[in-house]
Design an enzyme around this catalytic site. Structure first.
Site: not given
Ligand code: URC
Length: 301
Positions: A11, A58-59, A177, A228-229, A257
């Site tokens: 469920k 599932t009930d 940014r 970000v990575q 973005h």
């Molecule tokens: O932090 C980021 N990682 C990316 O891999 C990436 N690629 C992108 O176009 N902008 C960003 N920003």
């Protein structure tokens, strides 16, 4: 000619609310969750031979979920998911695995006249706490906890430069940014031998969730982000340090973005680079950055 090679059933979207009423103080606490139960086992003949004798309806699964919620604590969700999963593999000989997913929805206590209100709550965002517990006969209980839907933004303190450039590259480098994402994070616990072992570490689940949330927010805010990575790796690293029973941490972060808008065509208005104030938030496409971080194996001496 054909064979059943995968089968799981149960469920989904079981809506569940539980209130705890403290008679002495009059304070009430509430939990609202959405539950999914999926069972595996010797159920092949229900598909291949219309043999419903092996089907725990599932009930029935839904009713069981309500009964177990009445008889047991529903918090932390890791515990309740383990209780539900364990019930199915222990109650039915032919059910060998139970997957239980729980989504906990936010009900935050109101502050009224400067005081926590005893029985009124509000939804302070779509962020949820999520859990998946898999109880597998003879193999213990594996649990993944997580955060979903936590929307964050910082208006500076994020850069992205030095990335690979070639004839396909249009993106300019930036040293300042906007960074915004909707956090999806998960952490995998070491496998628990049984329900008893899950019960023995119950406080750890709320502690880990609290730490993961605080680390996510503080690192997002404080890190002078190179990407970000790199920022998400720092989050994973700290969560592993904060929660010793956690073996792996993962993040999946969309890069939402915000584009600068060149308004110089209108009377030379300056709105790019250091003059940028008005931006166009983009709904898609978005970057999507994911990783899983585990502990380094200890070096052998
Ligand atoms: O932090 C980021 N990682 C990316 O891999 C990436 N690629 C992108 O176009 N902008 C960003 N920003």
């Amino acid at each position: 000619m054909s064979q059943l090679s995968y089968a799981r059933y149960g469920k989904d979207n079981i809506r569940l609310y539980k209130v705890h009423k403290d008679a002495k103080s009059g304070i009430q606490s509430v939990v609202e969750m959405t539950v999914r139960i999926l069972l595996e086992g010797d159920i092949e003949t229900s598909y291949t031979e219309a043999d419903n004798s092996v089907v725990v309806a599932t009930d029935t699964q839904k009713q069981t979920c309500y009964i177990l919620a009445k008889q047991n604590p529903v918090t932390p969700p890791e515990l309740f998911a383990s209780i539900v999963g364990n019930h199915f593999i222990e109650t039915y000989k032919h059910i060998h695995a139970a997957h239980v997913n729980i989504i906990v929805h936010r009900w935050t206590r109101m502050t009224i006249d400067g005081k926590p209100h005893p029985h009124s709550f509000f939804r302070d965002g779509e962020e949820t706490r999520v859990v998946e517990a898999v109880a597998r006969e003879g193999k213990g209980i594996s649990i993944r906890s997580g955060i979903k839907g936590l929307l964050v933004l910082k208006s500076t303190g994020s850069a992205f430069y030095g990335f690979h450039r070639d004839e396909y590259t249009a993106l300019p480098e930036t040293w300042d940014r906007i960074l915004s994402t909707e956090v999806e994070s998960g952490w995998h616990w070491k496998t628990f031998a049984n329900l008893q072992e899950v019960k023995s570490v119950v406080p750890k689940f709320d502690e880990a969730w609290q730490s993961a949330r605080e680390i996510t927010l503080a690192t997002f805010a404080k890190d002078n982000s190179a990407s970000v990575q790199n920022t998400m790796y720092k989050m994973c690293d700290q969560i592993l340090a904060a929660a010793p029973l956690v073996e792996a941490v993962e993040y999946s972060l969309p890069n939402k973005h915000y584009f600068e808008i060149d308004l110089s065509w209108h009377k030379g208005l300056k709105n790019t680079g250091k003059d940028a104030e008005v931006y166009a938030p983009q709904s898609n496409p978005n970057g999507l950055i994911q990783c899983t971080v585990t502990r380094k194996p200890k070096a052998k001496i």
